[in-house]
Design an enzyme around this catalytic site. Sequence first.
Site, PDB file in Angstrom:
ATOM      1  N   ASP A   1      -6.441  -5.870  -5.762  1.00  0.00           N
ATOM      2  CA  ASP A   1      -5.133  -6.316  -6.239  1.00  0.00           C
ATOM      3  C   ASP A   1      -4.797  -5.504  -7.479  1.00  0.00           C
ATOM      4  O   ASP A   1      -5.545  -4.587  -7.844  1.00  0.00           O
ATOM      5  CB  ASP A   1      -5.121  -7.828  -6.510  1.00  0.00           C
ATOM      6  CG  ASP A   1      -3.751  -8.443  -6.199  1.00  0.00           C
ATOM      7  OD1 ASP A   1      -2.754  -7.992  -6.791  1.00  0.00           O
ATOM      8  OD2 ASP A   1      -3.686  -9.360  -5.375  1.00  0.00           O
TER       9      ASP A   1
ATOM     10  N   HIS B   1       0.739  -4.498  -4.589  1.00  0.00           N
ATOM     11  CA  HIS B   1      -0.410  -5.095  -5.292  1.00  0.00           C
ATOM     12  C   HIS B   1      -1.558  -4.086  -5.418  1.00  0.00           C
ATOM     13  O   HIS B   1      -2.711  -4.405  -5.115  1.00  0.00           O
ATOM     14  CB  HIS B   1      -0.877  -6.365  -4.580  1.00  0.00           C
ATOM     15  CG  HIS B   1      -0.006  -7.562  -4.871  1.00  0.00           C
ATOM     16  ND1 HIS B   1       0.086  -8.118  -6.126  1.00  0.00           N
ATOM     17  CD2 HIS B   1       0.818  -8.290  -4.069  1.00  0.00           C
ATOM     18  CE1 HIS B   1       0.928  -9.149  -6.088  1.00  0.00           C
ATOM     19  NE2 HIS B   1       1.390  -9.264  -4.858  1.00  0.00           N
TER      20      HIS B   1
ATOM     21  N   GLU C   1       4.780  -9.148  -1.238  1.00  0.00           N
ATOM     22  CA  GLU C   1       5.413  -8.892  -2.535  1.00  0.00           C
ATOM     23  C   GLU C   1       5.461  -7.396  -2.884  1.00  0.00           C
ATOM     24  O   GLU C   1       4.830  -6.960  -3.838  1.00  0.00           O
ATOM     25  CB  GLU C   1       4.670  -9.669  -3.638  1.00  0.00           C
ATOM     26  CG  GLU C   1       4.704 -11.165  -3.406  1.00  0.00           C
ATOM     27  CD  GLU C   1       3.989 -11.967  -4.482  1.00  0.00           C
ATOM     28  OE1 GLU C   1       4.544 -12.997  -4.894  1.00  0.00           O
ATOM     29  OE2 GLU C   1       2.880 -11.580  -4.917  1.00  0.00           O
TER      30      GLU C   1
HETATM   31  C1  ACM Z   1       0.915 -14.267  -1.951  1.00  0.00           C
HETATM   32  O1  ACM Z   1       0.768 -15.380  -2.478  1.00  0.00           O
HETATM   33  N1  ACM Z   1       1.506 -13.300  -2.606  1.00  0.00           N
HETATM   34  C2  ACM Z   1       0.443 -13.991  -0.617  1.00  0.00           C
END
Ligand code: ACM
Length: 716
Positions: free
Chosen positions: A181, A242, A306
């Site tokens: 991440d 991410h 995201e």
């Molecule tokens: C997430 O909570 N961004 C998968």
Amino acid sequence: MRPILLAFALSLSALVSAQAPLVPWPRNVEWQEGDFALKQVGVIEGEGAQGWGAQLRKELSSLGATSIAADEILRSVQLIRDSTQGEEGYTIAMEKDVVRIAAGSRIGALHATRTLEQLAAPDSIGNWHWPRVRIQDAPAFAWRGTMLDVSRHFYSVAFIKQYLDELAALKMNVFHWHLTDDQGWRVEVKKFPKLTEVGAWRTEADGARYGGFYTQEEVKDVVRYAEQRGITVVPEIEFPGHCSAALAAYPQLGCRKDTIAVPTTWGVFHDVYCVGQEETWSFFQSVLDELLPLFPAPWFHIGGDEVPKDRWQHCAVCQARMKNEGLKDEHALQAWAVKRLQAYLTGKGKRLIGWDEVLEGGLGSTAVVEVWRGDEQARKARANGNAIIRTLYFDASPASLTLDKVKAFDPLVDGDAHGILGAECPLWSETADERSVGYRIFPRLHVFAERMWSGEVRGDIMERTAPHVARLEQEGWVTATTDKDLFRSAAVFDPQKRDWLITAERGRPDMDVAWSSEHGSGTFTDSLRVVAPGTVKLTPRWREKPLTDATSIRIAPHLALGARQVASPPPARQYGRDPDHGMTDGLMGTTTYHDGLWQGWWGVDPTITIDLDSARIINEVRVRCLQQVGVWIVLPRTVEFFISDDGVKWQAFSTATHTIPVEGAGPLVHDFTTHPQTAVRARYVRAVLRNSGKLTAWHLGAGGDSWVFADEVIVR
Ligand code: ACM
Ligand code: ZN
């Protein structure tokens, strides 16, 4: 005598069955009279069941129930392969001296073993037995998983193994390992060593280095450990967002190619992989080539959630890619990237899993969609023909995700199980590490596991869970059996006594709080009175061990301490706790805008007047202000200071400004400070905070008013 004895035996076995701490509850349980003594028990593996008895032997051995030699066997457990039981189903049938376990696979036999482990109970003289019972069992859902985010906080291999033990005990069968991440890349890739040399470490605000990663040998060890316990490890390597940690290691993989640091704050970051360039693809495919062989699972999770599109919008390479591929916008570019990745994974015999954003712009129906944004996304996935994994986020505090809410969790969509593989209880780790994570997991996990295995949660689950919770606590896991935050603290100023009262809300009555300051240290439970300014550090503890890092309450000494304040217009009611002394209580607002210490004003220029009670010599005046652009809070443009002897006639004193860009998103605190050339004498001090004006074009609230947040007018 006999009938009485029989009645006694019956009531004993009724007692056992009522209290049997079986979690999850099996599909069918028939209690029978008497019990099966665990003494000199042999384990016999039938044809096609070789190796199935390993865990059972270990369990019996730990109860002192195995025989030393074959000719000393008094009773036996026979393991029988029975394909009618399905992949995970099993039956347990007990006779006088024989227990027969029929299962379709090693996994089914493992589940039977877990059930027997939970049934084992000692009698009054310490001899173990199983209550005599007949059980037929099989899971309601095939995918009973959890996800652990090891990026925001790193979890050791030893911890993960302990966690896997607990998952296995509850018949959970998927460990989704969120390995990368923004805040850390956590798995060794030999071809790209900087991913872990650079990407696994971050420098926190206080200068401390934080991080860690798993070597490929450690990954193999964890996968093997899980496999032995019937758990499939599903890795997640985030793409195309991410990925700040990867870009910190290899800046050429981003659209801007600029050097970024591994972030230390949470949220969604703009820098994502440049999917337009081939270099990114050869990088990511090489990463997959190294990692795929470590994970025998037929699935591979690519994240996909995201992904801000602004870097792609401004990248010539990404725009060229869109043109060449005939993609109408950046959402189509994301869909194209997911499809390309899916094709690569398919070629390697893997099925792609992604968070529900992978549905945007079209997705192949063989992909699995992990739904995190609610029913609408689940319906979309179902309509698209994708298998679905539902989610219940365990990172939420028990104060918001209460046990009743966990009990009410429904993995179905519109009452229909069609297409639903199962569910996971993901744990994002921004605010949890090994010390406290048990508080988010237990006993929620028991409830969740029962919902997923049994298809429903029986009313007596808390009773059945109690002995498991007691055992977990004995082993050092902190658990949450009430719906409370783990720890909250607050401080209030008493203008009469001129001291401060710190109060603590603890998630457990057996927690305490360690405090330390320039003036001493100690522990307290409910409240602590502080008589002198300073920085008070608070650490919530359980069994004398810290559960989190310390939080600090800063109390600053200054001339205006306790002075009356008048703000015009008055501050918004929802933020500052004390409108009469909040700006002069000595308590310094933190980087949490809703900590009760900050006063907020929306779209206006507040004037704050302080009455020092008598004329004082003034060398310095400052106003502390907060900036956190994401929540509409922007530093004032300027702060104008005035002084007065009578509160009627005002004399301009000075103006303080700043050079912090609005892009400095924060949260950050800036002191608007002014020093007169020579000390002045005055009774009244006034600050006028000039609101920065409308929010800028790129902001979500563009064109709307911004907030001014201030805490403490400090006079020295
Ligand atoms: C997430 O909570 N961004 C998968
Ligand atoms: Zn690009």
